[in-house]
Design a protein around this motif. Sequence first.
Motif, mmCIF file in Angstrom:
data_model
loop_
_atom_site.group_PDB
_atom_site.id
_atom_site.type_symbol
_atom_site.label_atom_id
_atom_site.label_comp_id
_atom_site.label_asym_id
_atom_site.label_seq_id
_atom_site.Cartn_x
_atom_site.Cartn_y
_atom_site.Cartn_z
ATOM 1 N N SER A 282 35.359 35.790 40.021
ATOM 2 C CA SER A 282 36.049 36.687 40.958
ATOM 3 C C SER A 282 35.443 36.602 42.348
ATOM 4 O O SER A 282 34.318 36.129 42.533
ATOM 5 N N ARG A 284 35.257 39.475 45.558
ATOM 6 C CA ARG A 284 35.535 40.860 45.906
ATOM 7 C C ARG A 284 36.340 40.930 47.198
ATOM 8 O O ARG A 284 36.033 40.255 48.186
ATOM 9 N N ARG A 291 40.669 46.626 47.187
ATOM 10 C CA ARG A 291 39.802 45.696 46.472
ATOM 11 C C ARG A 291 39.746 45.947 44.963
ATOM 12 O O ARG A 291 39.252 45.105 44.214
ATOM 13 N N TYR A 294 43.810 42.949 41.985
ATOM 14 C CA TYR A 294 43.428 41.535 41.868
ATOM 15 C C TYR A 294 44.647 40.624 41.910
ATOM 16 O O TYR A 294 45.673 40.898 41.282
ATOM 17 N N SER A 344 41.036 41.740 45.819
ATOM 18 C CA SER A 344 40.095 40.851 45.155
ATOM 19 C C SER A 344 40.845 39.702 44.481
ATOM 20 O O SER A 344 42.054 39.775 44.223
#
Length: 508
Positions: A282, A284, A291, A294, A344
């Motif tokens: 991942s 951020r 955030r 995703y 993210s």
Amino acid sequence: MSFKRTMLLSSTGLLVAACATSPGGGMAVLSPTASSDVPPQLAAITEADLRRDLMYLGGDGMRGREAGTLDEMRASTWIADRAREAGLEPAGEDGTYFQWWPMRRTRQSDRSQIAINGASLELWKEAATVTAVDGIIDAPIVWVESGASMPDVKGKVAAAVMSRPANAPGTTVSLSARRYAGVAIRETSQRLIQAGAIAVVLASDSIAESAWGPAADAFGRGRYGLDTGAVQSVAQQRAASAPPVIWVRRAIADRLRAPNARLTAALSVESFVYPSVNIVASVRGTDPLLRTEYVLWSGHQDHDGVRSPIAGDSIWNGADDNASVSVAMLAIGRAYAKQPGKRSALFVWHGAEERGLLGSRWHAMHPVVAAGQIVAVLNGDMIGRNDPDSAALLGAQPPHRNSTALVNMALAANDRITHFKLDTLWDRPTHPEGWYFRSDHLPYARAGIPSVFFSTLLHPDYHTPRDEPSRIDYTKLTKMTRWMYAVGWSVANSKERPGLDPGFKLER
């Protein structure tokens, strides 16, 4: 054949026109009109990086990365190391890059024995069981002549040359001879079992014989599934109750026709649980509010491993399928880590896609973040071959489209950055390949997550040892990677997350 089709994408009012290309191309194309800022790190995605990574991951040293083998583990570790070097954070289990899950394999044991008239047949070389079964057979063989009336086969072994299926796969579809063999075996054996046969032995016709090596190899590997009690129970019930169907080479047919022919067989099933793995990383996001959401980039890293040789080559590299997307995701990860978006990013390299979308099915059921936090899935499968100016976006038209907003973002990114002519034919439910249903976006779409599928489609080297790094168009691979990155960047920075189309129901 040429045709025109117009489709209205309602959420933004973009009119998408589909029109025919040259007669040799045989595709309709989408061409939207849109404008937006160019993503900031396009230049960080380089042909040199993609070539270097693909030569390694898709090379002979990785031995085809078959799921459930040490080769898959080695490839997974290599990807995790490259993700760490790119600055991606581990997002798997226990602070690692790995999400482990169990894969059950059920197969016919190599200890099984098959003989005709007392002469043994070598399993997987001369004879193959179509489904793994347990049982002892010692019974006379009744030969069933094609086109003749059905003799009495009750309580006996029925043998025949497999019949051409009623709906034989066309020669233009992928793996046509292997598909033909599978359909012909199924249709012919069902007819004989319904007539009362306790076992069926089918000899190849000329088309099925041409597919013997790879197809028998696949039967020998058996069936794979996620390891659940239900999977094991189904496999056990099938092994205990199903009449065996044995496929033999064409030359064996004369033995089956012999007077007083007899089949003796001692068949046993074995089942294993292997570990397989998703690699998860991942980046951020920068926005304190967004955030927690995703953008998920998706691809599979496994292929078919070491199998029966074709033209002397036994390593089925899977350079396009799907090392191309695996290295593309590394390149996108490098770009995103250099300059993150508001949302993210989540990167999932799925395991065991070739065994039935197993890794993506597992992650869709057990996501490393809450499913509601995944705003879109951008999946890729095979993005480095065919005409340099063509590509496809699947999930872009009904009934496969589940998010008009996400599709519009993808079309707009192509319009302003990569300018591919988009083939719409493969996204239609009438297409014989059923391509939409054969990659890792599918479990997410079924779970109600906006999803699209990027591809440059099939080619003659698909699922053969010829799918090697030397055959990749690296300039095209670079463009496809930038397109996937640009779409993800749009999603990551959009004020609103892409919504699901009302009433979406995926049907096949």
